[in-house]
Enzyme design. Structure first.
Site, PDB file in Angstrom:
ATOM      1  N   ARG A   1       0.831  -1.207   0.000  1.00  0.00           N
ATOM      2  CA  ARG A   1       0.000   0.000   0.000  1.00  0.00           C
ATOM      3  C   ARG A   1       0.866   1.257   0.000  1.00  0.00           C
ATOM      4  O   ARG A   1       1.859   1.327   0.722  1.00  0.00           O
ATOM      5  CB  ARG A   1      -0.953  -0.006   1.206  1.00  0.00           C
ATOM      6  CG  ARG A   1      -1.920  -1.152   1.122  1.00  0.00           C
ATOM      7  CD  ARG A   1      -3.087  -1.078   2.080  1.00  0.00           C
ATOM      8  NE  ARG A   1      -3.790  -2.366   2.079  1.00  0.00           N
ATOM      9  CZ  ARG A   1      -4.620  -2.777   1.124  1.00  0.00           C
ATOM     10  NH1 ARG A   1      -4.918  -1.977   0.120  1.00  0.00           N
ATOM     11  NH2 ARG A   1      -5.176  -3.976   1.175  1.00  0.00           N
ATOM     12  N   ASP A   2       0.469   2.228  -0.831  1.00  0.00           N
ATOM     13  CA  ASP A   2       1.186   3.500  -0.870  1.00  0.00           C
ATOM     14  C   ASP A   2       1.057   4.190   0.494  1.00  0.00           C
ATOM     15  O   ASP A   2      -0.006   4.191   1.114  1.00  0.00           O
ATOM     16  CB  ASP A   2       0.609   4.402  -1.976  1.00  0.00           C
ATOM     17  CG  ASP A   2       1.544   5.541  -2.321  1.00  0.00           C
ATOM     18  OD1 ASP A   2       2.127   5.515  -3.420  1.00  0.00           O
ATOM     19  OD2 ASP A   2       1.694   6.464  -1.487  1.00  0.00           O
ATOM     20  N   ILE A   3       2.146   4.788   0.934  1.00  0.00           N
ATOM     21  CA  ILE A   3       2.177   5.432   2.252  1.00  0.00           C
ATOM     22  C   ILE A   3       1.298   6.691   2.290  1.00  0.00           C
ATOM     23  O   ILE A   3       0.863   7.110   3.366  1.00  0.00           O
ATOM     24  CB  ILE A   3       3.644   5.749   2.636  1.00  0.00           C
ATOM     25  CG1 ILE A   3       3.808   5.820   4.141  1.00  0.00           C
ATOM     26  CG2 ILE A   3       4.147   6.998   1.939  1.00  0.00           C
ATOM     27  CD1 ILE A   3       5.258   5.802   4.594  1.00  0.00           C
TER      28      ILE A   3
ATOM     29  N   ASN B   1       4.950   6.461 -13.410  1.00  0.00           N
ATOM     30  CA  ASN B   1       5.598   7.733 -13.701  1.00  0.00           C
ATOM     31  C   ASN B   1       7.025   7.448 -14.152  1.00  0.00           C
ATOM     32  O   ASN B   1       7.711   6.605 -13.566  1.00  0.00           O
ATOM     33  CB  ASN B   1       5.601   8.620 -12.453  1.00  0.00           C
ATOM     34  CG  ASN B   1       4.209   9.101 -12.091  1.00  0.00           C
ATOM     35  OD1 ASN B   1       3.462   9.563 -12.948  1.00  0.00           O
ATOM     36  ND2 ASN B   1       3.831   8.986 -10.821  1.00  0.00           N
TER      37      ASN B   1
ATOM     38  N   GLU C   1       9.233  10.108  -8.184  1.00  0.00           N
ATOM     39  CA  GLU C   1       9.997  10.400  -6.966  1.00  0.00           C
ATOM     40  C   GLU C   1      10.916   9.260  -6.556  1.00  0.00           C
ATOM     41  O   GLU C   1      11.956   9.499  -5.938  1.00  0.00           O
ATOM     42  CB  GLU C   1       9.028  10.714  -5.808  1.00  0.00           C
ATOM     43  CG  GLU C   1       8.325  12.050  -5.977  1.00  0.00           C
ATOM     44  CD  GLU C   1       7.130  12.217  -5.043  1.00  0.00           C
ATOM     45  OE1 GLU C   1       7.034  11.461  -4.057  1.00  0.00           O
ATOM     46  OE2 GLU C   1       6.286  13.083  -5.338  1.00  0.00           O
ATOM     47  N   VAL C   2      10.503   8.037  -6.828  1.00  0.00           N
ATOM     48  CA  VAL C   2      11.314   6.880  -6.425  1.00  0.00           C
ATOM     49  C   VAL C   2      11.817   6.188  -7.695  1.00  0.00           C
ATOM     50  O   VAL C   2      11.020   5.728  -8.524  1.00  0.00           O
ATOM     51  CB  VAL C   2      10.500   5.890  -5.562  1.00  0.00           C
ATOM     52  CG1 VAL C   2      11.361   4.692  -5.176  1.00  0.00           C
ATOM     53  CG2 VAL C   2       9.954   6.588  -4.318  1.00  0.00           C
TER      54      VAL C   2
ATOM     55  N   HIS D   1       7.873   1.199 -10.654  1.00  0.00           N
ATOM     56  CA  HIS D   1       6.684   0.841  -9.872  1.00  0.00           C
ATOM     57  C   HIS D   1       5.443   1.309 -10.610  1.00  0.00           C
ATOM     58  O   HIS D   1       5.452   2.348 -11.278  1.00  0.00           O
ATOM     59  CB  HIS D   1       6.732   1.448  -8.466  1.00  0.00           C
ATOM     60  CG  HIS D   1       6.895   2.933  -8.441  1.00  0.00           C
ATOM     61  ND1 HIS D   1       8.120   3.551  -8.613  1.00  0.00           N
ATOM     62  CD2 HIS D   1       6.001   3.934  -8.270  1.00  0.00           C
ATOM     63  CE1 HIS D   1       7.961   4.850  -8.555  1.00  0.00           C
ATOM     64  NE2 HIS D   1       6.680   5.132  -8.350  1.00  0.00           N
TER      65      HIS D   1
ATOM     66  N   HIS E   1       1.426   2.284 -10.072  1.00  0.00           N
ATOM     67  CA  HIS E   1       0.374   2.656  -9.136  1.00  0.00           C
ATOM     68  C   HIS E   1      -0.915   1.963  -9.579  1.00  0.00           C
ATOM     69  O   HIS E   1      -1.355   2.144 -10.727  1.00  0.00           O
ATOM     70  CB  HIS E   1       0.133   4.168  -9.150  1.00  0.00           C
ATOM     71  CG  HIS E   1       1.316   4.994  -8.736  1.00  0.00           C
ATOM     72  ND1 HIS E   1       1.386   5.646  -7.514  1.00  0.00           N
ATOM     73  CD2 HIS E   1       2.467   5.288  -9.385  1.00  0.00           C
ATOM     74  CE1 HIS E   1       2.539   6.312  -7.442  1.00  0.00           C
ATOM     75  NE2 HIS E   1       3.203   6.115  -8.561  1.00  0.00           N
TER      76      HIS E   1
HETATM   77  P1  5GP Z   1       6.291   8.215  -7.877  1.00  0.00           P
HETATM   78  O1  5GP Z   1       6.037   9.676  -7.656  1.00  0.00           O
HETATM   79  O2  5GP Z   1       7.750   7.881  -7.855  1.00  0.00           O
HETATM   80  O3  5GP Z   1       5.555   7.648  -9.054  1.00  0.00           O
HETATM   81  O4  5GP Z   1       5.604   7.465  -6.653  1.00  0.00           O
HETATM   82  C1  5GP Z   1       6.258   7.167  -5.472  1.00  0.00           C
HETATM   83  C2  5GP Z   1       5.188   6.748  -4.496  1.00  0.00           C
HETATM   84  O5  5GP Z   1       5.810   6.092  -3.412  1.00  0.00           O
HETATM   85  C3  5GP Z   1       4.388   7.911  -3.912  1.00  0.00           C
HETATM   86  O6  5GP Z   1       3.004   7.731  -4.204  1.00  0.00           O
HETATM   87  C4  5GP Z   1       4.696   7.847  -2.408  1.00  0.00           C
HETATM   88  O7  5GP Z   1       3.581   8.160  -1.616  1.00  0.00           O
HETATM   89  C5  5GP Z   1       5.157   6.414  -2.228  1.00  0.00           C
HETATM   90  N1  5GP Z   1       6.108   6.217  -1.156  1.00  0.00           N
HETATM   91  C6  5GP Z   1       7.225   6.959  -0.910  1.00  0.00           C
HETATM   92  N2  5GP Z   1       7.907   6.453   0.122  1.00  0.00           N
HETATM   93  C7  5GP Z   1       7.209   5.361   0.538  1.00  0.00           C
HETATM   94  C8  5GP Z   1       7.416   4.414   1.595  1.00  0.00           C
HETATM   95  O8  5GP Z   1       8.387   4.466   2.352  1.00  0.00           O
HETATM   96  N3  5GP Z   1       6.487   3.428   1.735  1.00  0.00           N
HETATM   97  C9  5GP Z   1       5.399   3.340   0.911  1.00  0.00           C
HETATM   98  N4  5GP Z   1       4.545   2.345   1.128  1.00  0.00           N
HETATM   99  N5  5GP Z   1       5.179   4.213  -0.094  1.00  0.00           N
HETATM  100  C10 5GP Z   1       6.077   5.208  -0.277  1.00  0.00           C
END
Ligand code: 5GP
Ligand code: ZN
Length: 116
Positions: free
Chosen positions: A29-31, A87, A95-96, A100, A102
């Site tokens: 689950r997304d945080i 993304n 961001e990561v 991944h 969503h």
């Molecule tokens: P991006 O912007 O890279 O597509 O999405 C990164 C997602 O990772 C974001 O929706 C953010 O809320 C989620 N996220 C960031 N850090 C963590 C974490 O430590 N644990 C979990 N479960 N989700 C995370």
């Protein structure tokens, strides 16, 4: 990848709310959920983003899409519908830097271009 957050989550070094795991994938689950269901699906293999994938990753990418269906069904959103998106790099707001997807649903999602 030593400094990769999602590699650490995949390795169990950082806790997550897991919804599915096998040898190749983890879903958790997304945080900061943007909808009633907001799950991240990752390959355990480190790939920075979709643009880093090659033909070697074709089978994994296909399996991930079908895994999304399976998780959507388990979450009760297969019939109501969902969005599966990734993304990729700066303009998407990624961001990561570990590939991944969503998986988002549970209510009407609206504007397609909104950052997830
Ligand atoms: P991006 O912007 O890279 O597509 O999405 C990164 C997602 O990772 C974001 O929706 C953010 O809320 C989620 N996220 C960031 N850090 C963590 C974490 O430590 N644990 C979990 N479960 N989700 C995370
Ligand atoms: Zn990684």
């Amino acid at each position: 990848m030593e400094d990769c957050l999602f590699c650490k989550i995949a390795a169990g070094q950082i806790p997550s709310s897991k919804v599915y795991e096998d040898e190749e994938f983890l879903a958790f689950r997304d945080i900061a959920p943007k909808a009633p269901v907001h799950i991240l699906i990752i390959p355990k293999k480190h790939l920075a983003d979709l643009a880093s994938c090659t033909e070697e990753d074709l089978t994994m990418l296909g399996k991930l899409n079908l895994l999304a269906n399976k998780i959507a069904e388990a979450e009760g959103i297969l019939n109501s519908g969902f969005r599966l998106l990734t993304n990729c790099r700066a303009d998407s707001g990624q961001e990561v830097a570990h590939l991944h997807y969503h998986l988002i649903g549970g209510h009407f999602l609206g504007d397609f271009c909104e950052k997830q």
